[in-house]
Design a protein around this motif. Sequence first.
Motif, PDB file in Angstrom:
ATOM      1  N   GLN A 165      33.331  72.970 -17.435  1.00 30.97           N
ATOM      2  CA  GLN A 165      32.480  72.956 -18.628  1.00 30.97           C
ATOM      3  C   GLN A 165      31.110  72.376 -18.296  1.00 30.97           C
ATOM      4  O   GLN A 165      30.062  72.932 -18.672  1.00 30.97           O
ATOM      5  CB  GLN A 165      33.149  72.140 -19.738  1.00 30.97           C
ATOM      6  N   ASP A 352      38.107  76.075 -29.294  1.00 29.77           N
ATOM      7  CA  ASP A 352      37.563  75.664 -28.002  1.00 29.77           C
ATOM      8  C   ASP A 352      38.433  76.272 -26.898  1.00 29.77           C
ATOM      9  O   ASP A 352      39.626  75.961 -26.787  1.00 29.77           O
ATOM     10  CB  ASP A 352      37.555  74.142 -27.901  1.00 29.77           C
ATOM     11  N   GLU A 355      40.240  73.837 -24.479  1.00 32.02           N
ATOM     12  CA  GLU A 355      41.446  73.260 -25.073  1.00 32.02           C
ATOM     13  C   GLU A 355      42.549  74.306 -25.186  1.00 32.02           C
ATOM     14  O   GLU A 355      43.739  73.990 -25.006  1.00 32.02           O
ATOM     15  CB  GLU A 355      41.120  72.683 -26.450  1.00 32.02           C
TER      16      GLU A 355
END
Length: 807
Positions: A165, A352, A355
């Motif tokens: 990320q 997300d 996740e």
Amino acid sequence: MTLSEVASGPVEGELRSGSSFLKLMADARLAGALVVQPRMGFSDPARMREGLLATKRAAEWVVGTVTVDSYTRVGDELSAVQAIRDRITLNGYPITAYSPHTTRWVLDRIRSDGFPVQVRHGSARPQGITAALVLAGLDATEGGPVSYCLPYGRTPLADSVRNWQETCRFLAELRATDCEPHLETFGGCMLGQLCPPGLLVAISVLEALFFRRLGLHSVSLSYAQQTNAEQDEQAVAALRALACELLPDTDWHIVLYTYMGLYPRTAPGAARLLEASADLAVRTGAHRLIVKTEAEAHRIPTVEDNVAALRIAADAARTAAHRPAPRPAVEDNQVHAEARALVHAVLNLREDLGEALLKAFRRGYLDVPYCLHPDNAGRTRSHIDADGRLMWSEIGAMPIRHVVDGPRPARLTAAGLHEMLSYVQRRFDDALPPGPPRRLPPAAGPAVPSLQPPASAARPARSEAASGGNTMPFSSSGSGDDPMPKPPASPDKHLSSPATKAVLKVQNRMLTAARAFLAERGFIELLPPVIGPVTDPGSRGSKQVDIDYYGHKYKLMTSAILYKQASLLAFDKIFYIAPNVRLEPLEGAVTHRHLVEFHQIDVEIRDGRREDAMALLEELVAYTVADSARYMAAELSFLERDPDAFRDAAAFDRIGHQEAVTSLIDLGHPQDPGAEIDWQGEEMLSAKASRPFFVVDYPKGSRGFYDREDPGRPGVLRNFDLIAPEGYGELASGSEREHDYATIVTRIRESGENPAKYAWYLDLARRGLPNSAGFGLGLERFTRYVTGGTAVWQASAYPKLPGVVSP
């Protein structure tokens, strides 16, 4: 240097000029040409430059590659720097160890709009590599949070997701500087083989979506050639269909990898496989092909090997272009049905995507067969059917039961696994069609002047240890993200580290809890001896340390086991916190779990049986873990240790030694059935476990003479090991003790030792040693498990690794 400073700061050389990578791919599409690209990296800058120059001349449509070395990909810059200084050849280019000036010299007058260069690395912590390539003026690389994590080590998937990320956001910032960075998914490869294409396609698409949602607009989706050409065609069609569906606002193309598994050993076989991959790329409309060389099965390829492979692939692509085949549709496409079901199941888990990926692996929605990573559920299996297709045998919890036709469970033996792994190698080596491979076409492309490196080019950048500061522009991730971490060179850096302080505070609490637990049950703590005329002979492969004791040869204790038995002459229940010194083999420095100097919680029970010792050990571990989770929550949170890892720590499993051997052989590990489970085997069993477990009933001869033989089962010992889950391996060993004098003498002789060495101990045995059972629980290993450490040295204030000189 911060991310924004790297992205926007003034840098010498060719930088912020758009994307040569995108321009070449666009031009190749217009020309209807397949772009070819090698896997190539050399540690010497001059050699790396030579390789790029040769690549540029090898074909008309070609991309250059800088492949990073193994030290750099795991973040061990110090070792890379040392290797350069010692003139040790690495298996790639250590881009973070060299200054940006050096890398820019490597690229000077070679990289251009017609010849872009991509950095390929394989790192689950790519921040430093990405910063280095950007500082050198490059804008194309590859990777992914899943595909650069699961196949390469034990980096927690959550750490890899966070790292990627951060990297994607950093690359996206470059778009503000008139640069369009390009990122290629590696998800279409994963373990390189034995993964059915539906899952490969799904992971490749999910990683591309991950990149796009974090701000990147230019991606490529990868797929690795597998075992059946028709199935591969379906896979590429599925990849294209899903990209059209889910990436409508993204510049994307498909990249095909020549087969990534066991490569043909013959030159004709290797050439035929490469030609087949080029033919597949053209027939399916892939835009780029990553080639492999004839040398893959034997050695690291040379520049010449890579050039030859590029020419074979380019020639094969030109030939295939004259006989295009229709691309398969997605209707009745089994690969598309599986991949689409997996992708949408993951997307529905969380908004997300990072996740969602973590949750998908926890639930087993994504589950890579034969992958031993702790975050992989490991409940799926695959097989190669009669037509050479990769099919599911077991799908575990993956949400594809409605689209998979009849998975068939089948017991896979070690021989069967080898047959699968070598399927492509044997098919192209042993069943080649007649005729030689195509002759190499002449080199193409303009000549580029060669430059001598500047005086500073081959001089590596200062390492963190040398400079006293952090040479990387990114912060490091949490525990477990470096498969071979090394302790700092000086104690002050280690002891002043916040992570070290947290670990040692947890260890202190663990000792307090263990002492309280044992004291409440009537155990007496004694201070153990540090030297003696003899010590434990049963240490695996380690050497004992001799000292001169007033003219007598004494030993530093490798284990106080003989003294524990003797101590029962005073008390019925005793324990030590015992220091031990073992000169482990040098390879112990890279196992994550061996120290030269370590401590054990040594426990012995008079008149105890093996079951008594195991029950006590189970209670002790569960009590200590629960106490630490309760009272050291802040420290464990700082160390990013998930308390859920201990949810099953109160109920231990048990398997026999022979069962463990069979499991390892089925996994392809060559475990000796007459020996202790070796540390690699322990690690494999541990990685598949969700809770601690005992291995019992080791064969006679595999352990020391003091482990009692089962009277009812000759040849089987009444002993055990305790193995932690998550890949942490052995925590403790124990047994019932042999106490009969004649039997002890016989067992000593059977082991090849001289009974005279053990005179004081045998005198006690002759007069009568108590029957007993006990165990030794490794304190540093136990601490590593509780704190989630990457290596056992992190649980020692003054760590000493095999072969590493330290204070």
